[in-house]
Design an enzyme around this catalytic site. Sequence first.
Site, PDB file in Angstrom:
ATOM      1  N   TYR A  41     -12.178  -3.859   4.448  1.00  0.00           N
ATOM      2  CA  TYR A  41     -12.624  -5.154   4.532  1.00  0.00           C
ATOM      3  C   TYR A  41     -14.044  -5.087   5.300  1.00  0.00           C
ATOM      4  CZ  TYR A  41      -7.867  -6.984   3.496  1.00  0.00           C
ATOM      5  OH  TYR A  41      -6.730  -7.105   2.887  1.00  0.00           O
ATOM      6  N   HIS A  99      -3.337   1.456   2.143  1.00  0.00           N
ATOM      7  CA  HIS A  99      -3.725   0.121   1.542  1.00  0.00           C
ATOM      8  C   HIS A  99      -3.355   0.120   0.118  1.00  0.00           C
ATOM      9  CE1 HIS A  99      -6.853  -2.954   2.052  1.00  0.00           C
ATOM     10  NE2 HIS A  99      -6.023  -3.245   1.005  1.00  0.00           N
TER      11      HIS A  99
END
Length: 269
Positions: A41, A99
């Site tokens: 992010y 992730h």
Amino acid sequence: MTTAIPNPGLGTFRLTGDTLKFAINEALKLGYRHFDTAQFYDNEAEVGATLNDSDVPREELFITTKVWWDRLEPTDLKASVDESLQRLGMSYVDLLLIHWPSPDNAVPMQDYLTALKEVKEAGKARHIGISNFTIAQVSQAVEILGEGEILTNQIEIHPFLQNRELVAHCQRHGITPTAFMPLAVGKVMDDETLKGIAERHAVSPAQIAIAWLNQLGIPTFPSSTKAKNLKSNIEALKLRLSDDEMAAIANLDRGERVANPDFAPKWDQ
């Protein structure tokens, strides 16, 4: 006993700058304590700075971050976690996730999950988990780490992609499924079934989607930048849907996946 994951949380994907700072501070005022970020992010430093500047003690917060798939080689994974903690300005995270599973198993799961557990044992993560893992990959992860070690599998779940078999498989292994993209990037707002249920409860379709997940025992962390939406997301947990309403939402499942990059595993649904 499974650790409770604070619900709802605030997702921070694509949030940066003043927008991110406002969303976090407003969420804190409303009682949010779970904040979800990731290396990918590119906002860990901003998330950490905003939370560290707040009046809320660190021990009251539940911070999740995630290791990106190009940092899964064990030595690199551990270095990447140290970098994440430095950016966050924290000595530990509450939940550290893989992730995405390693594309084409380029890094063996045994290697990176063992490294993940070692990060936890070093005190840098209170809990560990996985994200975007399929049924077969969940089974493999449990074989590697053992029952009770994986807190969550963070997966895409919304009324149009319900992932029921994967959810049930996780729950059978004591893994709490958590839902990202619970509003299907806003598509829930246009669905006639959800709009009808929302009208009966005098709420929004987004609140119905969050209430539906809550009733299924699935924590979520929608991203929001508006104070009224942050408030309505937390108020959605007070809603109770009828059996007929839950069945009507169950019928909306159409396998409509939003997050499907070219390095994704072969999905169950």
